[in-house]
Design a protein around this motif. Structure first.
Motif, PDB file in Angstrom:
ATOM      1  N   UNK A   1      46.305  24.923  22.763  1.00 33.35           N
ATOM      2  CA  UNK A   1      45.539  26.157  22.883  1.00 33.35           C
ATOM      3  C   UNK A   1      45.734  26.808  24.249  1.00 33.35           C
ATOM      4  N   UNK A   2      45.818  25.993  25.286  1.00 32.67           N
ATOM      5  CA  UNK A   2      46.002  26.511  26.644  1.00 32.67           C
ATOM      6  C   UNK A   2      47.306  27.288  26.758  1.00 32.67           C
ATOM      7  N   UNK A   3      48.390  26.729  26.227  1.00 30.15           N
ATOM      8  CA  UNK A   3      49.684  27.410  26.296  1.00 30.15           C
ATOM      9  C   UNK A   3      49.670  28.716  25.513  1.00 30.15           C
ATOM     10  N   UNK A   4      49.101  28.700  24.309  1.00 28.46           N
ATOM     11  CA  UNK A   4      49.033  29.921  23.506  1.00 28.46           C
ATOM     12  C   UNK A   4      48.139  30.962  24.172  1.00 28.46           C
ATOM     13  N   UNK A   5      47.028  30.521  24.750  1.00 36.10           N
ATOM     14  CA  UNK A   5      46.092  31.434  25.405  1.00 36.10           C
ATOM     15  C   UNK A   5      46.728  32.125  26.603  1.00 36.10           C
ATOM     16  N   UNK A   6      47.468  31.369  27.384  1.00 34.39           N
ATOM     17  CA  UNK A   6      48.136  31.965  28.552  1.00 34.39           C
ATOM     18  C   UNK A   6      49.139  33.031  28.133  1.00 34.39           C
ATOM     19  N   UNK A   7      49.847  32.785  27.025  1.00 34.46           N
ATOM     20  CA  UNK A   7      50.786  33.790  26.520  1.00 34.46           C
ATOM     21  C   UNK A   7      50.047  35.053  26.067  1.00 34.46           C
ATOM     22  N   UNK A   8      48.918  34.870  25.372  1.00 35.57           N
ATOM     23  CA  UNK A   8      48.137  36.026  24.912  1.00 35.57           C
ATOM     24  C   UNK A   8      47.545  36.801  26.086  1.00 35.57           C
ATOM     25  N   UNK A   9      47.058  36.083  27.090  1.00 38.27           N
ATOM     26  CA  UNK A   9      46.487  36.725  28.271  1.00 38.27           C
ATOM     27  C   UNK A   9      47.557  37.497  29.039  1.00 38.27           C
ATOM     28  N   UNK A  10      48.733  36.904  29.138  1.00 36.81           N
ATOM     29  CA  UNK A  10      49.845  37.593  29.804  1.00 36.81           C
ATOM     30  C   UNK A  10      50.221  38.861  29.061  1.00 36.81           C
ATOM     31  N   UNK A  11      50.309  38.775  27.728  1.00 37.33           N
ATOM     32  CA  UNK A  11      50.675  39.936  26.920  1.00 37.33           C
ATOM     33  C   UNK A  11      49.628  41.039  27.024  1.00 37.33           C
ATOM     34  N   UNK A  12      48.355  40.642  27.136  1.00 39.84           N
ATOM     35  CA  UNK A  12      47.285  41.632  27.199  1.00 39.84           C
ATOM     36  C   UNK A  12      46.939  42.072  28.610  1.00 39.84           C
ATOM     37  N   UNK A  13      47.565  41.449  29.616  1.00 48.09           N
ATOM     38  CA  UNK A  13      47.262  41.799  31.002  1.00 48.09           C
ATOM     39  C   UNK A  13      45.842  41.422  31.391  1.00 48.09           C
ATOM     40  N   UNK A  14      45.366  40.275  30.887  1.00 48.94           N
ATOM     41  CA  UNK A  14      43.989  39.849  31.095  1.00 48.94           C
ATOM     42  C   UNK A  14      43.951  38.607  31.995  1.00 48.94           C
ATOM     43  N   UNK A  15      43.049  38.631  32.987  1.00 47.75           N
ATOM     44  CA  UNK A  15      42.865  37.483  33.864  1.00 47.75           C
ATOM     45  C   UNK A  15      41.729  36.610  33.333  1.00 47.75           C
ATOM     46  N   UNK A  16      41.662  35.346  33.755  1.00 45.04           N
ATOM     47  CA  UNK A  16      40.561  34.481  33.312  1.00 45.04           C
ATOM     48  C   UNK A  16      39.186  35.071  33.592  1.00 45.04           C
ATOM     49  N   UNK A  17      39.043  35.770  34.707  1.00 45.39           N
ATOM     50  CA  UNK A  17      37.741  36.332  35.087  1.00 45.39           C
ATOM     51  C   UNK A  17      37.254  37.396  34.115  1.00 45.39           C
ATOM     52  N   UNK A  18      38.155  37.996  33.347  1.00 43.13           N
ATOM     53  CA  UNK A  18      37.779  39.062  32.424  1.00 43.13           C
ATOM     54  C   UNK A  18      37.326  38.544  31.061  1.00 43.13           C
ATOM     55  N   UNK A  19      37.561  37.274  30.768  1.00 46.01           N
ATOM     56  CA  UNK A  19      37.188  36.723  29.464  1.00 46.01           C
ATOM     57  C   UNK A  19      35.700  36.370  29.464  1.00 46.01           C
ATOM     58  N   UNK A  20      34.951  36.904  28.505  1.00 47.52           N
ATOM     59  CA  UNK A  20      33.527  36.586  28.444  1.00 47.52           C
ATOM     60  C   UNK A  20      33.090  36.014  27.095  1.00 47.52           C
ATOM     61  N   UNK A  21      34.069  35.525  26.307  1.00 48.82           N
ATOM     62  CA  UNK A  21      33.778  34.786  25.082  1.00 48.82           C
ATOM     63  C   UNK A  21      35.028  34.015  24.678  1.00 48.82           C
ATOM     64  N   UNK A  22      34.865  32.746  24.329  1.00 47.58           N
ATOM     65  CA  UNK A  22      35.982  31.934  23.841  1.00 47.58           C
ATOM     66  C   UNK A  22      35.553  31.284  22.526  1.00 47.58           C
TER      67      UNK A  22
END
Length: 319
Positions: A56-77
């Motif tokens: 999940x970590x590897x897939x999440x990092x790819x999705x965050x990179x594609x969306x231009x989203x940093x960890x600080x911007x995520x407010x629901x997992x």
């Protein structure tokens, strides 16, 4: 009107590949039998050191990179999985820590192969209700650890992997509608019926399945839920640009498309190289179709799945 929209997708498949020919040396089966009945050629198997949260970590990092989203911007997992790292804490909480995200809600959804549909629908409702702005939704599975590798009817079907999406608030339609169902009277038809008591496994902890019953039920409800989506949104089947079904069996996918009158050219099928990755299969297929350019802005994309429980559902997206 507030909507939610997918702005990034990601996927991860473990390095190890198990081919049909490899399985021929492990169990009484053949490459021809597996291909003709399932459409599967190979599947990926997690390393002993990998857990569902690692995939999940590897897939999440790819999705965050594609969306231009940093960890600080995520407010629901929300993590959809049938194969969590442990009984508790949730795989979502473990993933949250690995991502360096602090304080936001994080929880697992267990709807087996429909899990990602359930998780995506839930995240959409959170955003529409104004309770969060940016959600990470993940499907991650390590089915290789709940398979009886002497049972040729099940061990040839499944693989390991993870897929993820970043969903964020938008004033433009993204997720148009979601449709969720379950019927627990079928709970013994597809199951891993073991349980834990006193720290020991009791019963059969491996996947068991009545294949013919699953096939008939899946084709029936997958057709029905598509028509439910079309009726609610005043659409025709010709308005659907892409159907991304749960990747269980090519015969189920082809039968569903035929019943709907939808050409296979509009169906995303990836199970030949991945097998059935349960809750990960839909986001993995979505990620592939987005990255290879098949899915384009303005198109209608319909996701659908059916899994043990039985659970089933669909999500309509305007890309």
């Amino acid at each position: 009107m507030m909507y939610s929209k997918i702005i990034g997708t990601g996927g991860y498949l473990p390095e190890k590949i198990l081919t049909n020919h490899d399985l021929e040396r492990m169990v009484n089966t053949s490459d021809e039998w597996i291909r003709s009945r399932t459409g599967i050629v190979q599947r990926h198997i997690a390393a002993d050191s990998e857990m569902a949260s690692d995939l999940a970590l590897n897939a999440s990092r790819e999705a965050m990179k594609a969306g231009g989203i940093s960890p600080a911007e995520i407010d629901l997992i929300i993590v959809a999985t049938t194969t969590p790292d442990m009984i508790f804490p949730s795989t979502a909480c473990i993933l949250q820590n690995k991502l360096g995200v602090k304080g936001c809600p994080a929880f697992d959804v267990q709807a087996v192969c429909s899990g990602f549909i359930y998780a995506l629908a839930t995240a959409d409702l959170y955003i529409r209700a104004g309770r969060c702005r940016t959600a990470l939704v993940v499907g991650t599975e390590i089915y290789s650890r709940i398979l009886d590798w002497t049972d040729r009817s099940t061990c040839v079907l499944f693989g390991d992997g993870a897929g993820a999406v970043i969903l964020t608030r938008s004033d433009q339609p993204g997720i148009i509608s979601s449709h969720l169902h379950a019927d627990g009277s079928y709970s013994s038809i597809l199951a891993a019926p073991g349980n834990f008591c006193g720290g020991k496994a009791q019963g059969n902890p491996f996947v068991v399945m009545e294949g013919n019953t699953v096939f008939k039920f899946a084709v029936k409800v997958l057709e029905e839920v598509v028509y439910e989506v079309l009726v609610e949104n005043n659409l025709q089947i010709s308005d659907i640009d892409w159907l991304i079904p749960h990747q269980a069996n090519i015969r189920i996918i082809c039968s569903t498309a035929k019943k709907l009158g939808l050409p296979m050219e509009k169906v995303v099928a990836t199970l030949d190289g991945q097998g059935n990755t349960s809750a990960a299969s839909i986001p993995l297929a979505l990620d592939i179709a987005v990255r290879d350019g098949r899915i384009k802005t303005g198109q209608n994309v319909l996701l659908e799945g059916v899994g043990g429980g039985f659970t089933w559902g669909a999500v309509l997206i305007r890309w």
